[in-house]
Design a protein around this motif. Structure first.
Motif, PDB file in Angstrom:
ATOM      1  N   LYS A   1       1.452 -48.204 -71.952  1.00  0.00           N
ATOM      2  CA  LYS A   1       0.615 -47.458 -72.771  1.00  0.00           C
ATOM      3  C   LYS A   1       1.107 -45.977 -72.070  1.00  0.00           C
ATOM      4  N   LEU A   2       2.314 -45.276 -72.888  1.00  0.00           N
ATOM      5  CA  LEU A   2       2.923 -43.998 -72.278  1.00  0.00           C
ATOM      6  C   LEU A   2       2.053 -43.044 -72.308  1.00  0.00           C
ATOM      7  N   SER A   3       1.133 -42.922 -73.539  1.00  0.00           N
ATOM      8  CA  SER A   3       0.306 -41.894 -73.575  1.00  0.00           C
ATOM      9  C   SER A   3      -0.826 -41.751 -72.698  1.00  0.00           C
ATOM     10  N   VAL A   4      -1.336 -43.068 -72.165  1.00  0.00           N
ATOM     11  CA  VAL A   4      -2.480 -42.984 -71.243  1.00  0.00           C
ATOM     12  C   VAL A   4      -1.778 -42.341 -69.638  1.00  0.00           C
TER      13      VAL A   4
ATOM     14  N   GLN B   1      10.110 -39.981 -64.234  1.00  0.00           N
ATOM     15  CA  GLN B   1      10.029 -41.105 -63.717  1.00  0.00           C
ATOM     16  C   GLN B   1       8.818 -41.424 -63.224  1.00  0.00           C
ATOM     17  N   VAL B   2       8.140 -40.527 -62.762  1.00  0.00           N
ATOM     18  CA  VAL B   2       6.823 -40.856 -62.354  1.00  0.00           C
ATOM     19  C   VAL B   2       5.638 -41.142 -63.329  1.00  0.00           C
ATOM     20  N   THR B   3       6.089 -40.758 -64.665  1.00  0.00           N
ATOM     21  CA  THR B   3       5.124 -41.101 -65.655  1.00  0.00           C
ATOM     22  C   THR B   3       5.484 -42.575 -65.967  1.00  0.00           C
ATOM     23  N   ASN B   4       6.862 -42.954 -66.229  1.00  0.00           N
ATOM     24  CA  ASN B   4       7.237 -44.016 -66.260  1.00  0.00           C
ATOM     25  C   ASN B   4       6.884 -45.216 -65.490  1.00  0.00           C
ATOM     26  N   LEU B   5       6.691 -44.916 -64.062  1.00  0.00           N
ATOM     27  CA  LEU B   5       6.124 -45.690 -63.044  1.00  0.00           C
ATOM     28  C   LEU B   5       4.597 -46.004 -62.928  1.00  0.00           C
ATOM     29  N   LEU B   6       4.028 -44.814 -63.541  1.00  0.00           N
ATOM     30  CA  LEU B   6       2.398 -45.027 -63.656  1.00  0.00           C
ATOM     31  C   LEU B   6       2.039 -45.899 -64.935  1.00  0.00           C
ATOM     32  N   MET B   7       3.099 -46.069 -66.029  1.00  0.00           N
ATOM     33  CA  MET B   7       2.626 -46.764 -67.210  1.00  0.00           C
ATOM     34  C   MET B   7       2.303 -48.313 -66.871  1.00  0.00           C
ATOM     35  N   LYS B   8       1.603 -48.736 -67.542  1.00  0.00           N
ATOM     36  CA  LYS B   8       1.038 -50.042 -67.474  1.00  0.00           C
ATOM     37  C   LYS B   8       0.826 -50.402 -69.013  1.00  0.00           C
TER      38      LYS B   8
ATOM     39  N   ASN C   1      -2.554 -39.158 -67.430  1.00  0.00           N
ATOM     40  CA  ASN C   1      -2.786 -39.225 -66.078  1.00  0.00           C
ATOM     41  C   ASN C   1      -1.798 -38.322 -65.082  1.00  0.00           C
ATOM     42  N   MET C   2      -0.483 -38.067 -65.834  1.00  0.00           N
ATOM     43  CA  MET C   2       0.246 -37.358 -65.122  1.00  0.00           C
ATOM     44  C   MET C   2      -0.162 -35.814 -65.418  1.00  0.00           C
TER      45      MET C   2
END
Lengths: 482, 367
Positions: free
Chosen positions: B236-239, B226-233, B243-244
């Motif tokens: 760009k999921l790999s970025v 969930q945190v990864t998807n909320l970080l995504m902009k 970051n995660m």
């Protein structure tokens, strides 16, 4: 005078003083219904002058053109002390070698060159002792992109290539006639070339050798440091500031230099006392103006034949010279000559110095090792070097092997090809399953990989890392997946 | 004028497959049920549909017209003689001898005995072997080395032979595949032994229910996901994943947090020294401790006198976590960093998470 009525508000002011006398003009009569000011109605002011005055937009002597200022929104304002010059670069390039949260691996042996020949060390992880870590840090052998910051203390895997390297170090150390080992390490990205260089340097430090390291060959050719043509020599250029930084690091990393003194006279721009130690001589070389002559003097001293019987300070240990990122010095640099053309990297004196030793043109009198490693992630385009690596590998594999030939209708950098003539190349491949198991057990014992190391897991990670490529294995086990 | 179409003539018989009725013993009584329209297995022993005589069009291969009803003309491929092995098997059955093993391929020598034309064109080696009189391998009771142990038809035949031998129609797995009540089918290749003689499974059975993280789409921890998807902009999921990993690496290399007693963390939180080595637990603790339980919805004008009525609405787990993560990301954005390079935002988020667990963060007031 009769009482006036204000035509606007229809009020009758009682006192005469409250009457506003409308000034009348002699030229024109203003109509009673006019709403404009009498001054304007009189035609004394222009319409353009009635607009609100905008100051600061007129051309002046200092600013001839009207400038429109755009203010961006939502930009965080910088408050507080700005970072000092070099602070951000230092933060970016800092290397952390210890993680106090990681568990200490009990019974981990130290990387000892004498013990590496024992088969029991192969496949296990050995720690680097403190007296080796400090000089390695000074010569920048640790890279910030490597995973040193996750474990309690710096440690490396003893793989088959490490054992082979240790055997060469032993051979050179024991040889009387000054044997020199010259190698170029190449392979895939993440296969462990830079760490093998680090292991060689660690072994050299522990044996008391003198180590000279070029951590990034890119820094030599990228054009960020100063360069000066040699006096009356159009072909060779020296790099004063880079040489000065190299000389500054040399005595810090090699404390043995403090015990050595020069064996002969040198023609230096400054006067030096005859009994000066080599460490003090290097310290004098911190001035970029005289860095290059002092570097030449120090190097000629280090490669002078060792005279243990003559007196104190004339013993000469073997020398290890290492360079990472070989592709950058096998093509054109970013520097320009006086005609505006790019200088070839081989026109730089430091690069020429390293390559003459790598090709064997300049021998080391007291023996040593000259190793260069290519970089998979930071590669300059050098088709000549790629071809030379393939050719040398084919030549070494078997005499009748299929030796690749260059297409004669395509241009090739002949200088780079010649520099790689006769140089032994060494392909670094992936780990074996046992070695992979050894390093995964180290990860698990450090608490960084919270999984049981079973055959299934080892096989899975070995396969997913492209057949045991160490960098990918570390990434898959410890960094990207917790 | 009479119509050309003879509407009083009998229509041709529709082509249909007669539905089989089978006798099933159920509760001690034998009841006859009809098979469903679509059968769920290919059954060789059952009767196959009979092709209409004379073909559908009424035209045979010879081109002669035939009548609709009756007629003995066969279509193409209907007049071929049987295969050598099958004929030999039938003969052997009639005479009482042992026929050839139908699981094995027909020996070439038997075929060549029948087919003279093939014998002429056969390789010299085979002709020589025939002349010398080498006999094909005889069928034996033990399975021959050439038999295919993984043959499905072989196992089917074995099942049929078993069922025929026991003469118990109801217990046969073939016929039991049709459920009497629901009419559903059942896999023949079930967990029952398909190879006669073996008593278990070739591979061990999985432990059900399968763990959630073995599924491709749920392979990460739910909080991390969930945190990864909320970080995504910008998609760009790999970025965001990079970051995660920077955040989690910072959590386990930074010094262990110090709990302050004033801010309530989630009950059951482990000692602070345990957190760095388990960064996912660290992250979950920070998020779940600071996550709000309710949100207030205002209903306009419902409170009387034009005021809005405040209605509390509970949040689900994911909603709570999302709100907490949003607060953390907003607070991280406002932080000042003195470094440069990649991963600066991730560094700030990690520092914010540490400050949440230590109770220093401004999010506690915002909550």
């Amino acid at each position: 005078m009769s009482l006036q009525i204000c035509l606007r508000c229809l009020s009758r002011p009682s006192a005469p003083s409250q009457i506003r006398l409308v000034p009348t003009t002699t030229n024109k009569q203003t109509a009673a219904f006019t709403t404009s000011t009498p001054h304007a109605a009189a035609g004394r002011i222009q319409v353009s002058q009635m607009k609100p005055k905008r100051t600061g937009n007129k051309p002046t002597a200092t600013r001839p053109v009207r400038v429109k200022r755009l203010s961006p929104k939502n930009v965080p304002q910088r408050t507080g002390r700005p970072p000092a010059p070099g602070e951000r670069k230092a933060l970016r390039k800092r290397v952390v070698l210890s993680n106090t949260n990681a568990l200490e691996v009990q019974g981990m042996p130290d990387l000892n060159p004498w013990q590496l020949f024992d088969k029991s060390m192969h496949g296990s992880v050995a720690g680097l002792p403190d007296d080796v870590v400090d000089p390695l840090r000074v010569v920048e052998a640790f890279k910030p992109t490597q995973g040193w910051s996750l474990f309690r203390r710096p440690a490396t895997l003893v793989r088959s290539e490490t054992v082979e390297m240790a055997s060469w170090v032993q051979e050179v150390h024991n040889s009387q006639e000054g044997k020199t080992v010259r190698k170029v390490l190449f392979g895939e990205r993440g296969s462990g070339k830079s760490v093998l260089l680090l292991q060689a340097m660690a072994m050299a430090f522990s044996k008391g050798w003198v180590v000279v390291n070029f951590p990034e060959a890119k820094d030599l050719t990228i054009g960020h440091t100063s360069y000066v043509p040699l006096y009356r020599n159009n072909q060779l250029y020296i790099q004063p500031h880079y040489t000065a930084s190299l000389l500054a690091a040399l005595p810090k990393a090699n404390p043995i230099l403090a015990d050595l003194r020069p064996s002969r006279e040198h023609n230096l721009p400054i006067s030096v006392p005859p009994n000066i130690s080599l460490a003090r001589l290097c310290d004098l070389g911190k001035d970029p103006e005289i860095a290059w002559p002092i570097f030449q003097a120090v190097w000629s001293e280090l490669t002078a034949p060792s005279q243990p019987d003559e007196g104190e300070g004339l013993v000469r240990p073997p020398v290890l010279m290492a360079l990472d990122g070989l592709h950058h010095i096998m093509c054109e640099s970013e520097y320009l000559d006086r005609d505006g053309k790019h200088l070839h990297a081989h026109n730089l004196a430091l690069v020429q110095h390293f390559l003459s030793h790598l090709s064997g043109a300049s021998p080391l009198a007291n023996g040593g090792m000259i190793i260069a490693a290519t970089s998979g992630s930071n590669k300059a385009a050098s088709p000549a070097l790629d071809f030379a690596l393939r050719r040398n590998e084919a030549l070494a594999s078997s005499p009748g092997a299929d030796i690749p030939a260059w297409d004669p209708y395509r241009k090739i950098d002949t200088r780079s090809l010649k520099a790689m003539d006769g140089v032994e190349v060494w392909r670094i491949e992936g780990l074996s399953k046992e070695e992979a198991r050894g390093i995964m057990e180290y990860y698990a014992k450090s608490g960084m990989m919270r999984q049981t190391v079973s055959d299934t897991l080892v096989g899975e990670r070995w396969t997913l890392s492209g057949g045991g490529i160490v960098g990918e294995l570390e990434r898959g086990s410890v960094r990207m997946r917790i | 004028m009479p119509p050309r179409l003879n509407i009083f003539a009998a229509p041709r018989a529709p082509v249909y497959r007669p539905r089989q009725s089978i006798a099933v013993r159920e509760n001690g009584r034998i009841c006859v049920i009809r098979q469903p329209l679509c059968r769920t297995f290919a059954d060789k022993s059952g009767s196959l549909p009979v092709a209409e005589e004379g073909g559908l069009d009424g035209v045979s291969s010879e081109g002669a017209e035939v009548g609709r009803m009756g007629g003995e003309v066969k279509g193409p491929n209907m007049q071929t003689s049987e295969h050598v092995s099958e004929e030999a098997a039938k003969m052997a059955k009639m005479t009482g001898g042992e026929g050839p093993d139908l699981d094995v391929g027909t020996p070439v020598q038997d075929i060549l005995k029948e087919d003279k034309e093939a014998l002429e064109n056969a390789p010299q080696v085979l002709k020589d072997s025939l002349k010398s009189g080498a006999s094909p391998p005889k069928p034996s009771s033990t399975p021959s080395t050439q038999s295919r142990s993984y043959s499905t038809t072989r196992s089917l035949r074995a099942l049929h032979s078993d069922s025929m031998a026991t003469d118990d129609v109801a217990d046969s797995p073939v016929f039991n595949s049709v459920n009497a009540e629901t009419g559903e089918g059942q896999d023949l290749m079930s967990s029952e032994a398909t190879i006669p003689g073996s008593s278990g499974h070739i591979f061990p059975l999985p432990e059900l229910p399968l763990p959630r993280n073995t599924h491709l789409h749920y392979r990460y921890d739910p909080v991390v996901d969930q945190v990864t998807n909320l970080l995504m902009k910008d998609g760009k999921l790999s970025v965001a994943q990079r970051n995660m990993s920077i955040i989690l690496t910072h959590l386990r290399t930074a010094p262990a947090p110090m709990y302050s007693g004033n801010k309530p963390l989630l009950p059951g939180a482990p000692p602070a020294s345990h957190l760095p080595l388990n960064p996912i637990l660290y992250l979950t603790l920070a998020i779940d401790s600071v996550a709000p339980l309710l949100r207030i919805r205002s209903q306009r004008g419902a409170a009387g006198g034009g005021a809005a009525l405040q209605i509390p609405i509970p949040l689900s787990l994911r909603q709570r976590r999302r709100q907490a993560v949003q607060w953390i990301l907003d607070a991280a954005e406002k932080r000042k960093s003195r470094g440069s390079g990649r991963g600066l935002f991730a560094q700030k988020v990690a520092e914010e998470i540490v400050s949440v667990v230590e109770g220093r963060s401004g999010i506690w007031e915002r909550r």
